[in-house]
Design a protein around this motif. Structure first.
Motif, PDB file in Angstrom:
ATOM      1  N   THR A 333       0.555  -1.261   0.214  1.00 13.12           N
ATOM      2  CA  THR A 333       0.049   0.144   0.105  1.00 13.12           C
ATOM      3  C   THR A 333       0.898   1.105  -0.077  1.00 13.12           C
ATOM      4  O   THR A 333       1.645   1.345   0.918  1.00 13.12           O
ATOM      5  CB  THR A 333      -1.049   0.097   1.204  1.00 13.12           C
ATOM      6  N   TRP A 335       0.804   5.070   0.394  1.00  8.67           N
ATOM      7  CA  TRP A 335       0.342   6.312   0.820  1.00  8.67           C
ATOM      8  C   TRP A 335       0.647   7.563   0.265  1.00  8.67           C
ATOM      9  O   TRP A 335       1.767   7.985   0.352  1.00  8.67           O
ATOM     10  CB  TRP A 335       0.207   6.447   2.494  1.00  8.67           C
ATOM     11  N   ARG A 338      -3.685  13.324  -2.856  1.00  5.52           N
ATOM     12  CA  ARG A 338      -4.497  12.886  -3.869  1.00  5.52           C
ATOM     13  C   ARG A 338      -4.049  13.103  -5.271  1.00  5.52           C
ATOM     14  O   ARG A 338      -2.996  13.948  -5.531  1.00  5.52           O
ATOM     15  CB  ARG A 338      -5.566  13.878  -3.907  1.00  5.52           C
ATOM     16  N   LYS A 367      -5.633  -1.214  -6.932  1.00  2.00           N
ATOM     17  CA  LYS A 367      -6.666  -0.650  -6.419  1.00  2.00           C
ATOM     18  C   LYS A 367      -6.448   0.695  -5.822  1.00  2.00           C
ATOM     19  O   LYS A 367      -6.091   1.122  -4.702  1.00  2.00           O
ATOM     20  CB  LYS A 367      -6.873  -1.728  -5.299  1.00  2.00           C
ATOM     21  N   GLU A 369      -7.247   4.435  -4.523  1.00  2.00           N
ATOM     22  CA  GLU A 369      -8.279   4.911  -3.662  1.00  2.00           C
ATOM     23  C   GLU A 369      -7.918   6.436  -3.699  1.00  2.00           C
ATOM     24  O   GLU A 369      -7.148   7.061  -4.388  1.00  2.00           O
ATOM     25  CB  GLU A 369      -8.195   4.430  -2.231  1.00  2.00           C
ATOM     26  N   GLY A 370      -8.570   7.396  -2.597  1.00  2.00           N
ATOM     27  CA  GLY A 370      -8.372   8.622  -2.778  1.00  2.00           C
ATOM     28  C   GLY A 370      -7.159   8.921  -2.326  1.00  2.00           C
ATOM     29  O   GLY A 370      -6.446  10.028  -3.108  1.00  2.00           O
ATOM     30  N   ASN A 371      -6.399   8.520  -1.075  1.00  2.00           N
ATOM     31  CA  ASN A 371      -5.443   8.953  -0.658  1.00  2.00           C
ATOM     32  C   ASN A 371      -4.257   7.755  -0.661  1.00  2.00           C
ATOM     33  O   ASN A 371      -3.148   7.697  -0.050  1.00  2.00           O
ATOM     34  CB  ASN A 371      -5.398   9.651   0.748  1.00  2.00           C
ATOM     35  N   HIS A 372      -4.525   6.601  -1.046  1.00  2.00           N
ATOM     36  CA  HIS A 372      -3.530   5.527  -1.199  1.00  2.00           C
ATOM     37  C   HIS A 372      -3.802   4.680  -2.268  1.00  2.00           C
ATOM     38  O   HIS A 372      -4.929   4.644  -2.787  1.00  2.00           O
ATOM     39  CB  HIS A 372      -3.655   4.758   0.115  1.00  2.00           C
ATOM     40  N   THR A 373      -2.813   3.834  -2.853  1.00  2.00           N
ATOM     41  CA  THR A 373      -3.093   2.984  -3.752  1.00  2.00           C
ATOM     42  C   THR A 373      -2.647   1.618  -3.251  1.00  2.00           C
ATOM     43  O   THR A 373      -1.347   1.409  -2.889  1.00  2.00           O
ATOM     44  CB  THR A 373      -2.270   3.428  -4.955  1.00  2.00           C
TER      45      THR A 373
END
Length: 681
Positions: A333, A335, A338, A367, A369-373
């Motif tokens: 993950t 972090w 944006r 996957k 997301e807003g503030n993490h991938t």
């Protein structure tokens, strides 16, 4: 009586033990090696230090300690203050800080600050026959960050022997200092720009793989250890004890502010630590390397970049991990802040199947997301998040822009042609030489429009010679158009500001020679350097975010020429003409008169902007991303495709304005000057 006889010896032992504990507690750094002993001081004593040989020598005398080491001295002699009695002292070295220190009782003496390059110590020998006169007691020696500690026999002289780490590849266990030295060498190499060249990426990747192997062999006593303080390269190693091998391993980093990648989390499935039945294996170790380099791991496309410049290498020492089931994949993950709306993240790993290496998405799932991938992997290697710019020019906008461009070029070419013909048929053309410069600009625009109209159809043919000729013709038209726009700025400045008479001498001939000869010279040089610089150029037209088709166009194939020559030339012309336009506006506002209506000034400034090519500056905004780039592309296409038509309208407005002014018999001096300045534009 026996107890009373032993009492002084017991007191001496307790004092020695107290000093020993005090000395150990006083250490503030985790040293790479440490030699400790108890010395009986008699009267005033000294420490004599010198740089000598490739070993550390410690010799005890009644009047002090003689210490030699392969490090430059910070100070050669020290006085050991204090009353007579037993003293616990330690000599230790810390490779990362370069300190070589003597701790005598509760005082520290910096013997050297240049101990960064010493090799790892492997053994220490006591030699009582090498000059020592006083025996040291309670001698101990620790190395490898304290993971190895042993007692030595009492002696008066000792030698700490170092070994070369040239054979570390054949060892099953490595000291921390051996691994730290290799990590430091790799970190220094990352600072060298030559490793960023793609022909060196494969070799440098081998250095990282070797470092990964060293980290897996590293022997340390803690549960985990962090190495490296360089922002380019850091490494962490975790031990997985047997009682934790039956559960997933979660690794978390501290979140950092004001960073594009603020932190990361790693989840390793317990299947990676399982030991087959009937086999005995060493305690598993997890190795994680964090590499930050703009030179290494370069994406193959200019529109892609590594998120935060961070690349993570993950491995389990001594085990090849690949083909993990979907429910047992490794989760990494990232972090981050944006992401840009026009950028899409991809989970990639560094594939070394080619010499240069490239990013590959096989075996991954992303996957965002807003503030993490979150990246899911079925194997372990070097990972990153590759940001790819979403295509702003899809096939729909490409069709719209193509229609606008062709329609605008046809209208512009016809307008330029009729304007020049009308001027040639005019009876006043021989007396208005500034208009000759305007007409040359229109001829250049006409040449650019016509060459553009034929470059597209010729690219669809298989005639390479015709496509090269068309590309040269188009490039020549572009350079001629830019050159004449620069001449427009220069001539208007000379005419209005310096009141220069163009009818004198052969000044107009020299301008024509520069306006048409300089572009011809540049195109000839490019063609002579390499004939393949001109030819079919492929443009990607995206149907979706991942699929595209190639559209051919006869143009410059070498992008360096397009970036340096064309954009550089355009920048110089725009900068020069912007200054000239500012001077012209100043003159016009100074001569502004109430008899002139507002629309006349607007027409005058718009016409000046067109002939000076100021709207071409929109081209630089098309180098941005997102919706702003798309708007800039449409503006640039509309304004510049119709440039000849706009100059045609400006020319008509000037004719109408001149006829109205000629019919008027009244006017002030300023009005006359303004009319004169306007007519000469």
């Amino acid at each position: 009586m026996d107890l009373l006889n032993e009492l002084p010896r017991m007191v001496l032992f307790l004092i020695s033990l107290l000093l020993q504990l005090q000395g150990i507690h006083g250490l503030t750094v985790q040293e790479d090696f440490r030699f400790c002993a108890t010395r009986t001081q008699i009267g005033e004593s000294f420490v004599y230090y010198k740089k000598h040989g490739n070993i550390i020598s410690i010799i005890n005398h009644d009047n002090g300690l003689n210490i030699s080491a392969p490090f430059l001295p910070h100070s050669r002699n020290y006085s050991l203050q204090g009353p007579s009695g037993p003293y616990r002292f330690c000599v230790y070295g810390h490779q990362e800080t370069g300190l070589f220190v003597l701790q005598y009782g509760n005082k520290n003496y910096n013997l050297s600050r240049e101990a960064k390059g010493f090799l790892c110590s492997s053994s220490v020998d006591g030699k009582p026959s090498e000059g020592g006169t006083a025996v040291l007691q309670s001698v101990s020696y620790a190395y490898n960050k304290g993971s190895h500690n042993r007692s030595l026999t009492d002696s008066s002289a000792y030698k700490i022997i170092f070994h070369d780490n040239g054979s570390v590849d054949r060892k099953s266990s490595l000291q921390v200092c051996e691994v730290e030295k290799e990590l430091g060498n790799v970190a220094v190499a990352l600072e060298n720009p030559r490793y960023g060249r793609r022909n060196n990426s494969g070799n440098f990747y081998q250095y990282l793989q070797r470092l990964d192997t060293y980290l897996g062999k590293m022997d340390f006593k803690e549960v985990n250890r962090t190495l490296g303080n360089s922002p380019r390269l850091r490494a962490r190693v975790w031990k997985v004890p047997p009682h934790q091998a039956s559960q997933d391993l979660a690794i978390h980093s501290e979140l950092e502010e004001n960073k594009e990648v603020r932190g990361f989390d790693v989840t390793l499935p317990r299947a990676l630590f399982a030991t087959p039945r009937g086999r005995t294996q060493a305690e598993p170790k997890v190795v994680l390397m964090e590499v930050s380099s703009q030179n290494l791991f370069q994406p193959g496309q200019n529109s892609s970049w590594i998120l935060g410049g961070k690349v993570f290498g993950i491995s389990v020492a001594g085990r090849q991990v690949s083909g993990l089931p979907k429910e047992q994949r490794v989760a990494l993950t990232f972090w981050h802040n944006r992401l840009l709306k026009n950028a899409s993240p991809q989970c990639v790993f560094w594939d070394t199947s080619s010499n240069a290496g490239f990013w590959n998405t096989s075996g991954s799932e992303v996957k965002p997301e807003g503030n993490h991938t979150i990246c899911l992997w079925d194997h372990l290697t070097f990972f990153a998040v590759l940001m790819t710019s979403s295509p702003d020019l899809d096939y729909i906008h490409n069709n719209y822009l193509t229609v606008i461009t062709y329609f605008g070029c046809i209208i512009s070419a016809l307008a330029s042609f009729f304007t020049v013909c009308f001027f040639l048929c005019s009876r006043k053309n021989d007396r208005d030489n500034i208009m000759n410069i305007h007409m040359n600009l229109l001829w250049a625009i006409f040449l650019l429009d016509v060459s553009f109209l034929i470059a597209g159809p010729l690219s669809a043919t298989e005639n390479d010679v015709a496509c090269k000729a068309s590309a040269m013709f188009l490039h020549y038209g572009l350079l001629a158009c830019l050159t004449w726009m620069g001449i427009e700025g220069y001539s208007l400045y000379r005419r209005v500001i310096e009141v220069f008479d163009f009818s004198t001498g052969n000044f107009l001939f020299r301008l024509c020679l520069a306006g048409w000869g300089l572009p011809l010279f540049l195109v000839s040089v490019i063609l002579a350097a390499d004939q393949s610089n001109y030819g079919p150029y492929l443009i990607k037209v995206y149907e979706t975010s991942e699929t595209y088709t190639n559209t051919a166009f006869c143009w410059i194939r070498n992008q360096d020429i397009n970036s340096v020559l064309n954009l550089g030339y355009l920048s110089l012309v725009l900068l020069f003409n912007s200054v000239m336009l500012g001077a012209m506006v100043r003159v016009i506002l100074r001569l502004k008169h109430r008899d002139y209506q507002q629309w006349q000034y607007v027409v005058m400034l718009l016409g000046l902007s067109c002939v000076l090519g100021i709207p071409w500056g929109v081209a630089f905004f098309s180098l941005t991303f997102g919706t702003f780039r798309l708007v800039a592309l449409y503006l640039f296409t509309i304004i510049n495709s119709f440039q000849g038509f706009f100059i045609f309208l400006w020319y008509l407005a000037k004719i109408v304005q001149a006829r109205r002014s000629a019919s008027s018999r009244l006017g002030s001096t300023n009005s006359a000057k303004l009319h004169s300045s306007s007519s000469m534009l």
